[in-house]
Design an enzyme around this catalytic site. Structure first.
Site, short mmCIF file in Angstrom:
data_model
loop_
_atom_site.label_atom_id
_atom_site.label_comp_id
_atom_site.label_asym_id
_atom_site.label_seq_id
_atom_site.Cartn_x
_atom_site.Cartn_y
_atom_site.Cartn_z
N SER A 145 -13.86 -29.83 87.83
CA SER A 145 -15.13 -29.94 87.09
C SER A 145 -15.52 -31.40 86.90
O SER A 145 -14.74 -32.17 86.35
CB SER A 145 -15.01 -29.32 85.70
OG SER A 145 -14.70 -27.97 85.78
N HIS A 189 -20.42 -26.83 89.95
CA HIS A 189 -19.53 -26.63 91.09
C HIS A 189 -20.42 -26.37 92.30
O HIS A 189 -21.04 -25.32 92.39
CB HIS A 189 -18.61 -25.42 90.87
CG HIS A 189 -17.68 -25.59 89.71
ND1 HIS A 189 -16.32 -25.78 89.87
CD2 HIS A 189 -17.89 -25.62 88.38
CE1 HIS A 189 -15.76 -25.92 88.68
NE2 HIS A 189 -16.69 -25.82 87.77
N HIS A 224 -12.08 -20.17 89.75
CA HIS A 224 -11.24 -20.05 88.56
C HIS A 224 -10.92 -18.59 88.28
O HIS A 224 -11.78 -17.71 88.45
CB HIS A 224 -11.94 -20.65 87.34
CG HIS A 224 -12.21 -22.11 87.44
ND1 HIS A 224 -13.39 -22.61 87.97
CD2 HIS A 224 -11.46 -23.19 87.08
CE1 HIS A 224 -13.34 -23.93 87.93
NE2 HIS A 224 -12.20 -24.31 87.40
N TYR A 235 -10.72 -17.33 85.39
CA TYR A 235 -11.57 -16.83 84.29
C TYR A 235 -12.93 -16.35 84.78
O TYR A 235 -13.63 -15.64 84.06
CB TYR A 235 -11.75 -17.90 83.19
CG TYR A 235 -12.50 -19.14 83.62
CD1 TYR A 235 -13.88 -19.13 83.83
CD2 TYR A 235 -11.83 -20.35 83.81
CE1 TYR A 235 -14.56 -20.27 84.22
CE2 TYR A 235 -12.50 -21.48 84.20
CZ TYR A 235 -13.86 -21.44 84.40
OH TYR A 235 -14.54 -22.56 84.80
N GLU A 236 -13.30 -16.73 85.99
CA GLU A 236 -14.58 -16.23 86.54
C GLU A 236 -14.47 -14.77 86.96
O GLU A 236 -15.48 -14.14 87.28
CB GLU A 236 -15.00 -17.08 87.74
CG GLU A 236 -15.36 -18.52 87.37
CD GLU A 236 -15.67 -19.37 88.61
OE1 GLU A 236 -16.83 -19.33 89.04
OE2 GLU A 236 -14.75 -20.03 89.13
N ALA A 265 -10.25 -31.37 85.16
CA ALA A 265 -10.54 -31.90 83.82
C ALA A 265 -9.67 -31.09 82.87
O ALA A 265 -9.60 -29.87 82.98
CB ALA A 265 -12.01 -31.72 83.50
N MET A 321 -7.58 -24.80 82.76
CA MET A 321 -7.80 -23.42 83.21
C MET A 321 -7.69 -23.28 84.74
O MET A 321 -8.27 -22.35 85.32
CB MET A 321 -9.17 -22.94 82.75
CG MET A 321 -9.42 -23.11 81.26
SD MET A 321 -11.07 -22.61 80.79
CE MET A 321 -11.18 -23.27 79.11
N SER A 322 -6.96 -24.18 85.37
CA SER A 322 -6.93 -24.16 86.85
C SER A 322 -5.62 -24.72 87.37
O SER A 322 -4.63 -24.80 86.65
CB SER A 322 -8.11 -24.98 87.39
OG SER A 322 -7.91 -26.36 87.11
N ASN A 366 -11.23 -34.47 76.98
CA ASN A 366 -11.42 -34.27 75.54
C ASN A 366 -10.04 -34.04 74.94
O ASN A 366 -9.11 -33.71 75.66
CB ASN A 366 -12.32 -33.04 75.29
CG ASN A 366 -11.76 -31.80 75.99
OD1 ASN A 366 -11.86 -31.67 77.20
ND2 ASN A 366 -11.13 -30.94 75.22
N HIS A 409 -18.15 -27.75 76.76
CA HIS A 409 -18.12 -28.09 78.18
C HIS A 409 -18.93 -29.35 78.49
O HIS A 409 -18.61 -30.10 79.42
CB HIS A 409 -18.63 -26.90 79.01
CG HIS A 409 -18.51 -27.08 80.49
ND1 HIS A 409 -17.29 -27.24 81.12
CD2 HIS A 409 -19.45 -27.14 81.47
CE1 HIS A 409 -17.49 -27.40 82.43
NE2 HIS A 409 -18.79 -27.34 82.66
CL1 6GU Z 1 -8.96 -28.30 75.42
N1 6GU Z 1 -8.40 -26.42 77.11
C1 6GU Z 1 -8.48 -25.81 78.30
N2 6GU Z 1 -7.83 -24.67 78.45
N3 6GU Z 1 -9.15 -26.30 79.34
C2 6GU Z 1 -9.80 -27.47 79.17
C3 6GU Z 1 -9.77 -28.15 77.96
C4 6GU Z 1 -9.05 -27.58 76.92
N4 6GU Z 1 -10.50 -29.27 78.10
C5 6GU Z 1 -10.96 -29.28 79.37
N5 6GU Z 1 -10.54 -28.19 80.02
#
Ligand code: 6GU
Length: 270
Positions: free
Chosen positions: A27, A58, A80, A82-83, A110, A208-209, A232, A244
């Site tokens: 991302s 994307h 992903h 989650y998609e 990210a 998440m990847s 973050n 996001h």
């Molecule tokens: Cl804080 N958590 C997750 N699962 N994915 C992220 C994230 C946090 N920050 C960017 N991608």
């Protein structure tokens, strides 16, 4: 022909040279593919057997060409879990890139900072991972042509590539962090309690990847380099909500660091 062979044949037909390094761009990090010289771009939806990306930010294409003297194939956008894609679909492009001839895979993402000494905008070399999902892309019958039944994961992230990355960071005066990436399915970000748990079990970043692709890459015998952009801080570390937009804004800020870092690593492999 199987879907894997169909997809591979479709792409190979358009190539003059064999790509040596695969790049999966996370991302906000897809701009690296814009630096590829004499690019051949193939939209995912044109490739037989390829899933189609749904999330904004994307672009959803392969970009194949030369970067820093290295023949590369980049995924601008990934799939992903989650998609709603199965892990077969999420990792299909890794199988295709392997069939096309890559020997190394660079995975980028990210990620949220779990280690409290990190700051948004840091780059983190992934030294190991924790699969916190209970899912595994290799579940089901094993195709012995692709790899062994019980793959070793004791050095999932290649030590020599890590050494090159660290040397490059030193030469570029980059404050490169290193640590353990935790894969959660998402799409929710974690709760503060979950982040405290991840700190306790040894996680440094969460996302998440990446982990499913790395598992399949190791199964396929590829050497892996992993880089997280800490976009973050994870929940509960700072007293502020997560979103996001912040993730994408931070990746834009580290753009030059990220590009210089990955390009210099590639130049040392040329
Ligand atoms: Cl804080 N958590 C997750 N699962 N994915 C992220 C994230 C946090 N920050 C960017 N991608």
């Amino acid at each position: 022909m199987t879907q894997l062979h169909e997809a591979t044949a479709f792409i190979k037909d358009k190539l003059q040279v064999t790509p040596k390094v695969g790049l999966i761009l996370g991302s906000g990090l897809g701009m690296l593919a814009d630096e590829i010289e004499n690019p051949l771009k193939i939209k995912y939806d044109q490739i037989p057997g390829f899933p189609v990306s749904t999330v904004e930010g994307h672009a959803g294409q392969l970009v194949i060409g030369e970067l820093q003297g290295v023949n590369v194939i980049a995924m601008q956008g990934r799939f992903h879990f989650y998609e709603g894609y199965g892990l077969d679909a999420v990792t299909f492009p890794v199988r295709v890139m392997k069939q096309l001839g890559i020997e190394k895979l660079f995975v980028t993402n990210a990620a949220g900072g779990v280690n409290e000494s990190f700051e948004p905008g840091n780059l983190m070399l992934i030294t190991d991972h924790i699969n916190n999902t209970g899912q595994n892309p290799l579940m089901g019958p094993n195709d012995a042509e692709q790899g062994v039944r019980f793959p070793d994961m004791s050095q999932a992230y290649d030590r020599k590539l890590q050494a090159v990355a660290k040397a490059v960071a030193r030469d570029l005066s980059l404050d490169l962090k290193e640590g353990v990436y935790v894969w959660n399915t998402g799409p929710t970000y974690e709760t503060p309690a979950e982040i405290r748990m991840l700190q306790t079990v040894g996680g440094d970043a969460v996302g998440m990847s990446t982990v499913p692709e790395v598992i399949v890459a190791r199964h396929a015998g590829l050497e892996v380099l992993g880089i997280s952009c800490i976009s973050n801080m994870a929940a509960g570390i700072l007293d502020q909500p997560l979103n996001h937009e912040e993730v994408i804004e931070t990746t834009e800020k580290v753009r030059e660091d990220f590009l210089g870092f990955v390009k210099t690593i590639l130049s040392r492999l040329a």
